[in-house]
Design a protein around this motif. Structure first.
Motif, short mmCIF file in Angstrom:
data_model
loop_
_atom_site.label_atom_id
_atom_site.label_comp_id
_atom_site.label_asym_id
_atom_site.label_seq_id
_atom_site.Cartn_x
_atom_site.Cartn_y
_atom_site.Cartn_z
N HIS A 1 0.76 -1.24 -0.04
CA HIS A 1 0.02 0.08 0.02
C HIS A 1 0.91 1.33 -0.02
N GLY A 2 0.20 2.09 -0.11
CA GLY A 2 0.93 3.71 -0.42
C GLY A 2 0.10 4.98 -0.11
N LEU A 3 0.83 5.97 0.10
CA LEU A 3 0.05 7.15 0.05
C LEU A 3 0.55 8.26 -0.53
N ILE A 4 -0.28 9.03 -1.52
CA ILE A 4 0.11 10.19 -2.32
C ILE A 4 -0.77 11.42 -1.65
N ALA A 5 0.13 12.24 -0.99
CA ALA A 5 -0.70 13.47 -0.46
C ALA A 5 0.01 14.66 -0.70
N GLY A 6 -0.67 15.91 -0.53
CA GLY A 6 -0.20 17.11 -0.90
C GLY A 6 -1.16 18.04 -1.22
N ALA A 7 -1.07 19.32 -1.11
CA ALA A 7 -2.11 20.43 -1.28
C ALA A 7 -2.42 20.47 -2.68
N THR A 8 -3.43 21.12 -3.01
CA THR A 8 -3.75 21.34 -4.48
C THR A 8 -3.04 21.99 -5.24
N GLY A 9 -2.68 21.64 -6.55
CA GLY A 9 -1.54 22.25 -7.34
C GLY A 9 -0.15 21.96 -7.10
N THR A 10 0.04 21.07 -6.43
CA THR A 10 1.44 20.87 -5.88
C THR A 10 2.07 19.43 -6.68
N GLY A 11 1.20 18.74 -7.62
CA GLY A 11 1.55 17.61 -8.47
C GLY A 11 1.05 16.42 -8.22
N LYS A 12 0.17 16.37 -7.19
CA LYS A 12 -0.30 14.81 -7.19
C LYS A 12 -0.83 14.13 -8.31
N VAL B 1 -4.87 3.01 9.58
CA VAL B 1 -4.89 2.77 8.32
C VAL B 1 -3.32 3.59 7.76
N LEU B 2 -3.08 4.70 8.49
CA LEU B 2 -1.95 5.29 8.09
C LEU B 2 -0.64 4.40 8.15
N GLY B 3 -0.93 3.62 9.35
CA GLY B 3 0.56 2.97 9.52
C GLY B 3 0.79 1.41 8.91
N GLN B 4 -0.21 1.31 8.04
CA GLN B 4 -0.22 0.10 7.05
C GLN B 4 0.46 0.71 5.77
N LEU B 5 0.71 1.79 5.40
CA LEU B 5 1.16 2.36 4.25
C LEU B 5 2.58 2.44 4.15
N GLY B 6 3.26 1.43 3.47
CA GLY B 6 4.83 1.20 3.28
C GLY B 6 5.36 2.38 2.20
N ASN B 7 4.41 2.79 1.20
CA ASN B 7 5.11 3.52 0.17
C ASN B 7 4.59 5.08 0.36
N ARG B 8 5.33 6.01 0.47
CA ARG B 8 4.64 7.27 0.58
C ARG B 8 5.29 8.23 -0.38
N VAL B 9 4.55 8.96 -0.65
CA VAL B 9 5.01 10.31 -1.73
C VAL B 9 4.11 11.53 -1.40
N GLN B 10 4.99 12.50 -0.43
CA GLN B 10 4.47 13.48 0.19
C GLN B 10 4.80 14.77 -0.61
N HIS B 11 3.88 15.67 -1.25
CA HIS B 11 3.98 16.83 -2.07
C HIS B 11 3.70 17.89 -0.83
N ALA B 12 4.06 19.20 -1.13
CA ALA B 12 4.08 20.31 -0.49
C ALA B 12 2.80 20.46 0.19
N LEU B 13 2.95 20.83 1.65
CA LEU B 13 1.92 21.27 2.41
C LEU B 13 2.01 22.66 2.81
N ARG B 14 1.04 23.37 3.15
CA ARG B 14 1.09 24.83 3.76
C ARG B 14 0.83 24.71 5.02
#
Length: 516
Positions: A28-39, A314-327
Motif C-alpha cells: 500500500h501507499g500514500l500520495i498526499a499534498g496540497a492542491t496544485g503541488t503535483g499529485k 490505516v496510515l500505519g499500514q502504508l509502506g510507500n509514501r509520496v508527500q508533496h508540499a503542504l502549507r
C-alpha cells in the motif's frame, strides 16, 4: 525478484533514482499534498509504470484530466526544461491501454451491482443512516432473504421497504420493532439517492470485478479509469462504491502470498471521503480490508491532500509514501505537517517538517520499502515525467477507445429479471384479486339471500291466496248445499201440500238436520 520502478530523481543528485520495488507494491501507499503541488502527475507516473510491467490499475478521474493517459505525450518548452533539470535526454512518449468506466454509463462502460451484493452495511453508509436505521435496513434484507425475494435493482429495494412498512406489525415478533419513522427515513434517503442518479448503480448485469485484472496484447496492464467528475457530487456514493469494489476483490481473489508484482493496484483518490462520518462498524471493515487485501496481491494507494484525512490505524499500514508540499498557515496545517513528517524515517541531511513546506511543484518527499521490505530514509526528489499527454482526450477519442474495449457489449444492455419488485407486485395483484372475488362472493350471497326471501314471500302469498280461495270455495259449496236443500224442501212442500205433506217434510228435514 521484483522490478524496480523509478518514480523520481533525487533533488540533491539527479543521477540517482528513487525507486519503488514491485514486490512490495502491495504494501500500500500514500500520495498526499496540497492542491496544485503535483499529485495528479505522480498518480499518472505510478499508473503508467505499473501498467508497463504488466500490473493492471484502477483509478478514478475526479476532474477529467487523467483521461490523458490514453494519449501519447509530446514535447514542449516547459516539458523540455523539466527534462534538463532531471538530466533526462528524452522520453519515449506513449499511451497506456485504458478501459473507461462510468457509473452512469455516459463516459464509459456502465458499472452495476445488485442491492444484495452491496449489502446493508455499505448501503447504510451510502444513505447516511444512523445506527437504528441501519438495524432496520438489515432486518429488511433478512426478511427478503427469508421470503425468497431477490433484491437486485433500486425498485426492488423500494418495493421491499414499502412491503415491510405495510406489514411491520406482522414481522415484529420475529424481527423486532420495525419503526415506521426509521422505515420512512430510509425511503426518503432512497428518493434523494435516486435524484442524484445513484439508482443507476443497482441492477444487472453485475460487474465482474475480475474484468479489472486484464492485460493488453503487449502484456501491459489495463488502466481502468472511472469517470468520477459527476460522481464526486455524491461523495457517499463515490466512497461506498470504491469500498464495495475493494470488498469484492477481497472476497473473490485467492491468497497468493509474496509475488514479484501485484495483481492489481487500486488508487483511491479523495480518500478522506471514505472516512468522513463513517460508522464504527464501517471503519472497522475498511481497516480489515486494507490490512488483509495485500495477501490477495492488491495494493491500495490513497490519494488525499492531508495525511490527517486517514485514521492512524490505516496510515500505519502504508509502506510507500509520496508527500508533496503542504502549507502551514494555521495550527491545523502545522499539525498536518508534523503528522506527515512523523510518518517518515528521518534523513539527517534535512529537516523533514521544514522541507514539506518548501517543496516545489512536482517535487516530493518520498520513502519506499527497500529490497528487504524496510522503510527507507525519506528522500527529497523530483517526480519523473509521464509518457502520456497532459491534455485530456476528446469525446470522440473516448468513444473510439470504448468501441475497441475488451468489455464492449457486455455491460451496456440492462437486464431486468423477475425479482422482489415483480413478486411483490404479484402479491399485491393476488390480494386485489382476492378482495374483488370476496366482494363478488359477498354480493352474490346477498343477491341469493334476497332472492330466497323474495321466493319465500311469494310462496307465502301464494299459500295465503290458496287458503283464501279454498275458504271461498268451501263457503260456496256450503251455500250451494243449503240452497239446493232449501229449494228441494220448498218444491216437496208444494207437491205434497196439506199437513201430511208438511209432516213428511218435517220428518225428512228432521232426519237431515235434527228435530226442531
Amino acid at each position: 525478484m521484483g522490478t524496480p520502478i523509478a518514480i523520481a530523481k533525487k533533488t540533491a543528485n539527479t543521477q540517482q533514482d528513487i525507486v519503488l520495488h514491485s514486490q512490495f507494491a502491495n504494501r500500500h501507499g500514500l500520495i498526499a499534498g496540497a492542491t496544485g503541488t503535483g499529485k495528479t502527475v505522480t498518480l499518472k507516473v505510478l499508473a503508467e509504470s505499473f501498467s508497463r510491467i504488466g500490473v493492471p490499475v484502477f483509478l478514478a478521474d475526479a476532474k477529467g484530466d487523467v483521461s490523458s493517459l490514453a494519449k501519447a505525450g509530446e514535447s514542449n518548452a516547459k516539458f523540455n526544461e523539466r527534462l534538463k533539470i532531471l538530466n533526462i535526454e528524452s522520453i519515449p512518449f506513449s499511451s497506456s491501454p485504458v478501459v473507461f468506466w462510468d457509473l452512469f454509463g455516459v463516459q464509459g462502460h456502465p458499472i452495476r451491482t445488485t442491492v444484495s451484493e452491496i449489502g446493508p452495511l455499505l448501503l447504510a453508509q451510502m444513505l447516511n443512516l444512523n445506527d437504528t436505521q441501519e438495524g432496520v435496513l438489515s432486518a429488511v434484507f433478512r426478511i427478503a432473504d427469508d421470503q425468497g425475494l431477490l433484491l437486485i435493482d433500486f425498485k426492488d429495494l423500494k418495493s421491499m421497504i414499502s412491503y415491510v412498512t405495510e406489514h411491520a406489525a406482522e414481522f415484529k415478533a420475529e424481527y423486532g420493532n420495525l419503526s415506521p419513522a426509521s422505515l420512512g427515513a430510509i425511503q426518503r434517503n432512497l428518493l434523494a439517492l435516486a435524484d442524484q442518479g445513484g439508482d443507476q448503480f443497482f441492477g444487472e448485469p453485475s460487474l465482474n470485478i475480475l474484468d479489472f485484472i486484464q492485460t493488453d496484447s503487449q502484456g501491459r496492464g489495463n488502466i481502468n479509469l472511472l469517470a468520477a467528475d459527476k460522481l464526486m457530487n455524491t461523495p457517499k456514493l463515490y466512497a461506498t462504491f470504491l469500498l464495495w469494489m475493494l470488498s469484492e476483490l477481497f472476497e473473490q481473489l485467492p491468497e497468493v502470498g509474496d509475488m514479484d508484482k501485484p495483481k492489481l493496484v487500486f488508487f483511491f483518490d479523495e480518500a478522506h471521503l471514505l472516512f468522513d462520518n463513517a460508522s464504527a462498524a464501517l471503519q472497522e471493515k475498511i481497516e480489515q480490508v486494507v490490512r488483509l487485501i495485500r495477501s490477495k496481491g492488491v495494493g491500495i494507494y490513497f490519494v488525499t491532500q492531508n495525511p490527517l484525512d486517514l485514521p492512524e490505524s490505516v496510515l500505519g499500514q502504508l509502506g510507500n509514501r509520496v508527500q508533496h508540499a503542504l502549507r502551514a498557515f494555521t495550527p491545523k496545517d502545522q499539525k498536518a505537517v508534523k503528522t506527515a513528517a512523523d510518518t517518515f524515517r528521518a534523513n539527517p541531511e534535512f529537516k523533514v517538517n521544514q522541507a514539506i513546506t518548501e517543496l516545489g511543484v512536482g517535487e516530493a518527499l518520498i520513502s519506499c520499502l527497500d529490497e528487504q521490505g524496510t522503510p527507507q530514509m525519506v528522500e527529497r526528489g523530483w517526480v519523473m515525467p509521464p509518457y502520456s499527454s497532459f491534455t485530456p482526450i476528446s469525446l470522440e477519442e473516448r468513444k473510439a477507445l470504448m468501441a475497441q474495449s475488451i468489455v464492449t457489449g457486455i455491460y451496456e444492455q440492462h437486464l431486468d429479471r423477475e425479482s422482489a419488485f415483480e413478486l411483490l407486485q404479484q402479491k399485491v395483484a393476488d390480494r386485489q384479486q382476492q378482495a374483488v372475488q370476496a366482494e363478488q362472493d359477498k354480493a352474490q350471497a346477498k343477491e341469493q339471500e334476497a332472492l330466497a326471501k323474495q321466493q319465500a314471500r311469494e310462496q307465502e302469498r301464494i299459500a295465503r291466496e290458496q287458503a283464501k280461495e279454498n275458504e271461498r270455495a268451501a263457503k260456496q259449496r256450503e251455500k250451494l248445499i243449503q240452497d239446493t236443500v232449501g229449494t228441494f224442501a220448498k218444491s216437496a212442500a208444494r207437491s205434497l201440500g196439506g199437513s201430511t205433506g208438511q209432516k213428511i217434510v218435517r220428518g225428512l228435514l228432521g232426519s237431515l238436520f235434527g228435530s226442531k
